[in-house]
Scaffold this motif. Sequence first.
Motif, mmCIF file in Angstrom:
data_model
loop_
_atom_site.group_PDB
_atom_site.id
_atom_site.type_symbol
_atom_site.label_atom_id
_atom_site.label_comp_id
_atom_site.label_asym_id
_atom_site.label_seq_id
_atom_site.Cartn_x
_atom_site.Cartn_y
_atom_site.Cartn_z
ATOM 1 N N ALA A 160 2.841 -5.556 -0.439
ATOM 2 C CA ALA A 160 2.492 -4.654 -1.534
ATOM 3 C C ALA A 160 1.357 -3.725 -1.167
ATOM 4 O O ALA A 160 1.157 -2.702 -1.810
ATOM 5 C CB ALA A 160 2.123 -5.465 -2.779
ATOM 6 N N TRP A 192 -3.453 -1.778 -2.692
ATOM 7 C CA TRP A 192 -3.686 -1.120 -3.975
ATOM 8 C C TRP A 192 -3.613 -2.058 -5.181
ATOM 9 O O TRP A 192 -4.469 -1.960 -6.070
ATOM 10 C CB TRP A 192 -2.701 0.036 -4.151
ATOM 11 C CG TRP A 192 -3.060 1.221 -3.318
ATOM 12 C CD1 TRP A 192 -2.526 1.595 -2.136
ATOM 13 C CD2 TRP A 192 -4.080 2.191 -3.598
ATOM 14 N NE1 TRP A 192 -3.126 2.731 -1.652
ATOM 15 C CE2 TRP A 192 -4.094 3.125 -2.535
ATOM 16 C CE3 TRP A 192 -4.977 2.371 -4.639
ATOM 17 C CZ2 TRP A 192 -4.957 4.201 -2.491
ATOM 18 C CZ3 TRP A 192 -5.842 3.448 -4.607
ATOM 19 C CH2 TRP A 192 -5.825 4.349 -3.542
ATOM 20 N N PRO A 193 -2.618 -2.957 -5.300
ATOM 21 C CA PRO A 193 -2.609 -3.843 -6.480
ATOM 22 C C PRO A 193 -3.876 -4.674 -6.613
ATOM 23 O O PRO A 193 -4.429 -4.793 -7.714
ATOM 24 C CB PRO A 193 -1.370 -4.731 -6.232
ATOM 25 C CG PRO A 193 -0.481 -3.905 -5.374
ATOM 26 C CD PRO A 193 -1.400 -3.133 -4.474
#
Length: 326
Positions: free
Chosen positions: A12, A15-16
């Motif tokens: 992912a 950023w998350p």
Amino acid sequence: MTGVVAVAGPKAGPWPAFFARRLGRLVLSLWVLVTAAFLMIQLIPGDPVRAALGMTAPAELVNARRAALGLDHSLLRQYSDYLGGLFRGDFGTSMLSGQPVGQVIADRLPATLQLALPAFVVCMALAVPLGLTFAVLTRGGRRRGAELGFTSTTALFAAIPEFLVAVALVAFFAVRLGWFPVAGQDGEGSLVLPVVALALGPASTLSRIVRVETLSVLGNDFVRTARAKRLPARLVYLRHALPNALTATLTLGGLLLISMVAGTVLVENVFAWPGLGSTIAQSILQKDYPLVQGIVLVYGIGVLLVNLVVDLLLAVLDPRSTIREN
């Protein structure tokens, strides 16, 4: 026996986790801010309602106002009611006028933003080109006179408080020359002097930062490589030097926007501007604590949101910052 090969899904990325950390900090900061705003009235010595209405106010009026504000309940009940009211958009009720605090803020906030936002635009429009220009002119120790003049002038303007700048502008441009209105909200001309008063000091400070950051960037290898390729000077400075110097500039620019909103408290009073700054000053003098409480809360939320926007912009400009925090 047949083996099963696990296929890893796509990562992912950072950023998350970055957004989750920023959101968590924002929520925690909001809770601290709301709790501090709630305790503002609780920590006032004596009876805040009596202090606001005056010592000669009838006891029936004082008791009725305390009941209307919920101050006759337990501390835990008051805190719970306060949080519930904020979730519904209810900032409380003015002790003096009985008007909803949220309505007063909604009426006065546009006037404050009408000063703070143009002042921020003027600050950035002056500081970035000015700092970049003097960095180019004085790089490598050249033009010592220009460097001394720039640093001395910007240091002088940065050191003068906003309200002194405002008074001087009124005395010269409004009273003596008559070019602009002395006070009040009367057309676009009435914006000029308060906006200049708010923007002059921060623009001076920011231009010094832009110059220092640009000088640092101009000494990097990628700038020397761009020059070795005989790129036009305009492309070297605007495409290579300026974007790399903007990281620190955006950080300080966000802080300066916060200081401009806070500076409106004094500037609005000088120019009799009907914004939150003049309102909170009047509320403090009148001891209208719920109104002070609500305006402080709005200022605090504004600070948190500006910090969040600055963090996100910096992450976009320099994605490595999201990785370094992991």
